[in-house]
Enzyme design. Structure first.
Site, PDB file in Angstrom:
ATOM      1  N   ASN A  86       0.746  -1.222  -0.042  1.00  0.00           N
ATOM      2  CA  ASN A  86      -0.018   0.011  -0.012  1.00  0.00           C
ATOM      3  C   ASN A  86       0.926   1.471   0.107  1.00  0.00           C
ATOM      4  O   ASN A  86       0.193   2.278  -0.335  1.00  0.00           O
ATOM      5  CB  ASN A  86      -0.812  -0.017   1.281  1.00  0.00           C
ATOM      6  CG  ASN A  86      -1.735   1.253   1.479  1.00  0.00           C
ATOM      7  OD1 ASN A  86      -2.691   1.585   0.864  1.00  0.00           O
ATOM      8  ND2 ASN A  86      -1.065   2.151   2.501  1.00  0.00           N
ATOM      9  N   TYR A 149       2.063  10.052 -11.582  1.00  0.00           N
ATOM     10  CA  TYR A 149       1.419   9.213 -10.581  1.00  0.00           C
ATOM     11  C   TYR A 149       0.545   7.925 -11.444  1.00  0.00           C
ATOM     12  O   TYR A 149       0.778   6.570 -11.099  1.00  0.00           O
ATOM     13  CB  TYR A 149       0.440   9.841  -9.603  1.00  0.00           C
ATOM     14  CG  TYR A 149      -0.183   9.084  -8.681  1.00  0.00           C
ATOM     15  CD1 TYR A 149       0.249   8.550  -7.653  1.00  0.00           C
ATOM     16  CD2 TYR A 149      -1.554   8.950  -8.637  1.00  0.00           C
ATOM     17  CE1 TYR A 149      -0.367   7.861  -6.470  1.00  0.00           C
ATOM     18  CE2 TYR A 149      -2.598   7.935  -7.825  1.00  0.00           C
ATOM     19  CZ  TYR A 149      -1.844   7.518  -6.541  1.00  0.00           C
ATOM     20  OH  TYR A 149      -2.606   6.880  -5.800  1.00  0.00           O
TER      21      TYR A 149
END
Length: 257
Positions: A86, A149
């Site tokens: 994560n 991103y």
């Protein structure tokens, strides 16, 4: 009989677990009965203790640290059943300002850490193992301002699908969750309070997401109840990714008048 999504006896590792989505995941898995080792650059020793978890400071951009993290889980718990990759970094940069050095850093932290995690976790897992990575809606569809991103998160989705094909014969499942707008410390740092207003318009549900709602999907994928689910990238985005909302249409019409 154990309840649905029971994780009793499972051993889990959650990277980026000190805050936000990672913290919600760690607490959810622990609450379902798993032993949980949290990893983060930030020191979360006290938080982990409060949640009944363990902690190891880890830089996921360094391959050897990921391997050492997973080794510690095996040493502590005797096995590794669940890896949740994560940890991530994010910021807004238009494509006209795309920077190769910055993009390389995004790729290292967001994508390659997940790839290495898949490789190293599979070495330590047996049948029934579950590898889950946090990707993003931005890795599925275009999102202005998030090019670097988005590239890194799209790579996570691609790696998830390939790993699922390769590790499936060993009984190891590999999936990804793709959040949309979620209220986390990172999201607030990048967007300020604007994200709440934006999500009120872009989501059919008319609100921003909560970390606990992403954790719920991860919990399902980590459990044996998801034993026939692999290679998937699940949008958990309040419907943002499915199309244009009525609120968006109304806003556009109002701008014309």
């Amino acid at each position: 009989m154990a309840g649905y999504f029971d994780l009793t006896g499972k051993a889990a590792v959650v990277t980026g677990g000190a805050s936000g989505i990672g913290a919600a995941i760690a607490q959810r898995l622990r609450g379902a009965g798993a032993s949980v080792l949290i990893a983060d650059l930030a020191d979360a020793t006290g938080q982990a203790r409060d949640w009944g978890c363990d902690f190891r400071r880890t830089d996921v951009s360094i391959e050897s640290e990921i391997a050492a993290l997973l080794d510690e889980a095996v040493t502590r718990y005797g096995k590794l059943d669940i890896l949740v990759s994560n940890a991530a970094i994010a910021n807004v940069h238009p494509m006209s300002e795309a920077d190769a050095t910055r993009a390389d850093r995004y790729f290292q932290v967001n994508a390659l850490s997940a790839l290495v995690g898949m490789r190293e976790a599979a070495k330590r897992m047996g049948e029934g193992g579950s590898i889950i990575s946090t990707a993003s809606l931005s890795g599925i569809r275009g999102t202005p301002g998030w090019g670097e991103y988005a590239m890194s998160k799209a790579a996570v989705v691609a790696a998830t699908q390939t790993a699922a094909l390769e590790f499936g014969p060993r009984g190891i499942r590999v999936n990804a969750v793709c959040p949309g707008g979620v209220r986390t410390p990172l999201a607030v740092a990048v967007n300020g309070e604007a994200l709440d207003k934006v999500m009120k318009i872009l989501s059919p549900l008319g609100r921003i997401g909560r970390p606990e709602e992403i954790a719920a999907m991860v919990h399902f994928l980590a459990s044996d109840d998801a034993s026939y689910v692999t290679g998937q990238a699940y949008l958990v985005d309040g419907g943002w990714g499915i199309g244009t909302t009525l609120a968006t249409v109304e806003l556009a019409l109002a701008a014309e008048n």
